[in-house]
Design a protein around this motif. Structure first.
Motif, mmCIF file in Angstrom:
data_model
loop_
_atom_site.group_PDB
_atom_site.id
_atom_site.type_symbol
_atom_site.label_atom_id
_atom_site.label_comp_id
_atom_site.label_asym_id
_atom_site.label_seq_id
_atom_site.Cartn_x
_atom_site.Cartn_y
_atom_site.Cartn_z
ATOM 1 N N GLY A 79 0.818 -1.203 0.000
ATOM 2 C CA GLY A 79 0.000 0.000 0.000
ATOM 3 C C GLY A 79 0.855 1.258 0.000
ATOM 4 N N LEU A 80 0.441 2.250 0.766
ATOM 5 C CA LEU A 80 1.085 3.558 0.786
ATOM 6 C C LEU A 80 2.121 3.647 1.894
ATOM 7 N N ASN A 81 3.144 4.487 1.665
ATOM 8 C CA ASN A 81 4.068 4.754 2.760
ATOM 9 C C ASN A 81 3.439 5.795 3.692
ATOM 10 N N THR A 111 3.613 4.570 12.325
ATOM 11 C CA THR A 111 4.924 4.027 12.703
ATOM 12 C C THR A 111 5.978 4.205 11.624
ATOM 13 N N GLY A 112 5.562 4.558 10.401
ATOM 14 C CA GLY A 112 6.477 4.485 9.274
ATOM 15 C C GLY A 112 6.622 3.033 8.828
ATOM 16 N N ALA A 113 7.407 2.810 7.792
ATOM 17 C CA ALA A 113 7.580 1.457 7.253
ATOM 18 C C ALA A 113 8.125 0.520 8.326
ATOM 19 N N GLN A 114 7.517 -0.651 8.444
ATOM 20 C CA GLN A 114 7.935 -1.604 9.459
ATOM 21 C C GLN A 114 8.881 -2.650 8.860
ATOM 22 N N MET A 115 9.406 -3.482 9.734
ATOM 23 C CA MET A 115 10.336 -4.533 9.314
ATOM 24 C C MET A 115 9.578 -5.819 8.993
ATOM 25 N N GLY A 116 10.254 -6.702 8.249
ATOM 26 C CA GLY A 116 9.638 -7.960 7.848
ATOM 27 C C GLY A 116 9.683 -9.039 8.907
ATOM 28 N N GLY A 117 10.463 -8.812 9.961
ATOM 29 C CA GLY A 117 10.471 -9.744 11.075
ATOM 30 C C GLY A 117 11.717 -10.605 11.182
ATOM 31 N N TYR A 152 14.609 -9.613 8.493
ATOM 32 C CA TYR A 152 14.274 -9.291 7.108
ATOM 33 C C TYR A 152 13.572 -7.944 6.961
ATOM 34 N N TYR A 153 13.731 -7.390 5.785
ATOM 35 C CA TYR A 153 13.113 -6.100 5.446
ATOM 36 C C TYR A 153 12.794 -6.061 3.964
ATOM 37 N N PRO A 154 11.824 -5.194 3.550
ATOM 38 C CA PRO A 154 10.929 -4.401 4.396
ATOM 39 C C PRO A 154 9.679 -5.195 4.746
ATOM 40 N N GLY A 155 8.931 -4.678 5.725
ATOM 41 C CA GLY A 155 7.617 -5.253 6.022
ATOM 42 C C GLY A 155 6.642 -4.722 4.979
ATOM 43 N N PHE A 156 6.609 -5.375 3.824
ATOM 44 C CA PHE A 156 5.841 -4.849 2.685
ATOM 45 C C PHE A 156 4.346 -4.797 2.967
ATOM 46 N N TRP A 157 3.921 -5.427 4.026
ATOM 47 C CA TRP A 157 2.502 -5.384 4.396
ATOM 48 C C TRP A 157 2.172 -4.155 5.243
ATOM 49 N N GLY A 202 3.695 -0.550 4.933
ATOM 50 C CA GLY A 202 4.579 0.502 4.438
ATOM 51 C C GLY A 202 4.416 1.821 5.173
ATOM 52 N N GLY A 203 3.254 2.049 5.746
ATOM 53 C CA GLY A 203 3.014 3.297 6.489
ATOM 54 C C GLY A 203 1.742 3.200 7.287
ATOM 55 N N PRO A 204 1.691 2.261 8.255
ATOM 56 C CA PRO A 204 0.432 1.992 8.961
ATOM 57 C C PRO A 204 -0.043 3.155 9.828
ATOM 58 N N MET A 205 -1.270 3.570 9.547
ATOM 59 C CA MET A 205 -1.870 4.678 10.277
ATOM 60 C C MET A 205 -2.591 4.165 11.515
ATOM 61 N N VAL A 206 -2.336 4.813 12.625
ATOM 62 C CA VAL A 206 -3.060 4.559 13.868
ATOM 63 C C VAL A 206 -4.178 5.595 13.958
#
Length: 366
Positions: free
Chosen positions: A119-121, A155-161, A236-241, A243-247
């Motif tokens: 999705g969106l960053n 949070t900004g882009a997260q990591m893949g774990g 791993y990176y990036p957490g492509f699921w 990319g810019g999760p809004m709270v």
């Protein structure tokens, strides 16, 4: 001072005092004393996510001279974190601080307001919600749940774990048991991953025992606290699921409609402050968090193009499947994708090249 000037000044002062005497009750009437409760989906240990809620309630109190007080409760103090939305909708509390993709079980459309795979960053998500009508469209959607919402963190882009072993191709995902949920879990399930739902405290022992093979959390600052690199060293990176999760801040619709317009505006302004607080705090703290993870044995790995391509294909397949059954989702995902594609038409020009040059320069010691 001449007598005429003195009398004129006295009259003006008296008139001013009278005006302020008349005005004060009017101001007081427009700013009633209100006490609300806000339940969070986050524990206090996630101090940046939970802390954005603290920023919101503090600003509301300060902007109303203490007349609008919101008591902030961590996940589990009133209701469990994943019940925050329902507690707000049914009036148990007036509002909550949560992430909409927690509620995809009600309708997968909820995920789009926060983050969906590819999705969106963070900046784009903010622009879509505020400048392209996204927030208004979601509030039409929220009405049937008796909720009004607005952004209050990112949070900004997260990591893949963290992974117990390296994964190099999409084939390596087949049968892999991973702590991940929601719509991201549905995408990964399409490429062979077995999604697992686990609370934060249960992740480390599950990885250590091999009950799961991988786990995603947030990003370096929060991830480092869990110590997962000791039992799953490949980060791993990036957490492509995400990319810019809004709270979001969600408010009971009746309570929202009862507020004076000034209080509504103050709440929304405080939400914007909370968004900035969270995003800038993660930007400031993630570098040191990442260094600590690497120092404890973590090894950075990018997801390969083979993995990303397979997951991108699976994502579009899932969107088509959901859209065939859900007209609201179909409309919103199409709107988001169109905005994303237009944004990257611009992003590839200045933003991407500016960042890319400075990243290269840094590696050369610039």
């Amino acid at each position: 001072m001449k007598r005429r000037q003195f009398l004129g000044a006295l009259a003006a002062g008296t008139a001013g005092a009278a005006a302020s005497t008349v005005a004060s009750p009017a101001i007081a009437q427009s700013m009633p004393e209100i006490k609300w409760r806000m339940t969070s989906s986050f524990p206090k240990s996630l101090d940046t996510l939970y802390g954005a809620g603290e920023t919101l309630v503090k600003q509301v109190a300060e902007m109303t001279d203490g007349r609008f007080q919101i008591q902030h409760f961590a996940a589990g103090e009133i209701v469990p974190g994943l019940q925050a939305f329902d507690a707000t909708a049914n009036g148990t509390v007036e509002m909550c601080h949560s992430v909409s993709y927690y509620y995809v079980g009600k309708d997968p459309t909820f995920a789009i307001a926060a983050a969906v795979p590819f999705g969106l960053n963070a900046r784009q998500q903010t622009a879509w919600l505020y400048q392209n009508g996204g927030n208004d469209k979601f509030n039409e959607f929220y009405k049937k749940y008796n909720i009004y919402g607005f952004p209050a963190g990112n949070t900004g882009a997260q990591m893949g774990g963290f992974f117990r072993k390296e994964i190099k191709t999409a084939a390596d995902l087949d049968g892999l048991k991973m702590r991940i949920g929601g719509i991201a879990g549905q995408v990964l399930q399409k490429v062979g991953v077995v999604p697992q739902q686990l609370a934060g405290p249960d992740v480390y022992p599950a990885l250590e025992k091999g009950t799961i093979d991988a786990a995603e959390w947030v990003g370096p600052y929060d991830d480092e606290k869990l110590g997962l690199a000791k039992v799953a060293p490949y980060y791993y990176y990036p957490g492509f699921w995400e990319g810019g999760p809004m709270v979001h801040a969600y408010i009971n619709l009746e309570k929202w409609n009862q507020l004076p317009k000034s209080y509504q505006a103050i709440l929304q302004a405080a939400g914007q402050t909370a968004t900035t607080h969270m995003l800038t705090r993660y930007d400031a703290l993630n570098p040191s968090g990442l260094r600590k993870i690497l120092a404890s044995g973590g090894q950075l790995r990018p997801f390969s193009n083979d993995i990303l391509d397979a997951c991108f294909k699976a994502t579009n397949e899932l969107w088509a499947e959901i859209s065939a059954k859900n007209e609201t989702f179909k409309t919103m995902i199409a709107d988001m994708q169109a905005f994303r594609n237009e944004e990257y038409f611009w992003w590839q020009v200045a933003e991407y090249n500016y960042d890319t040059y400075l990243i290269r320069s840094r590696t050369r010691g610039g």
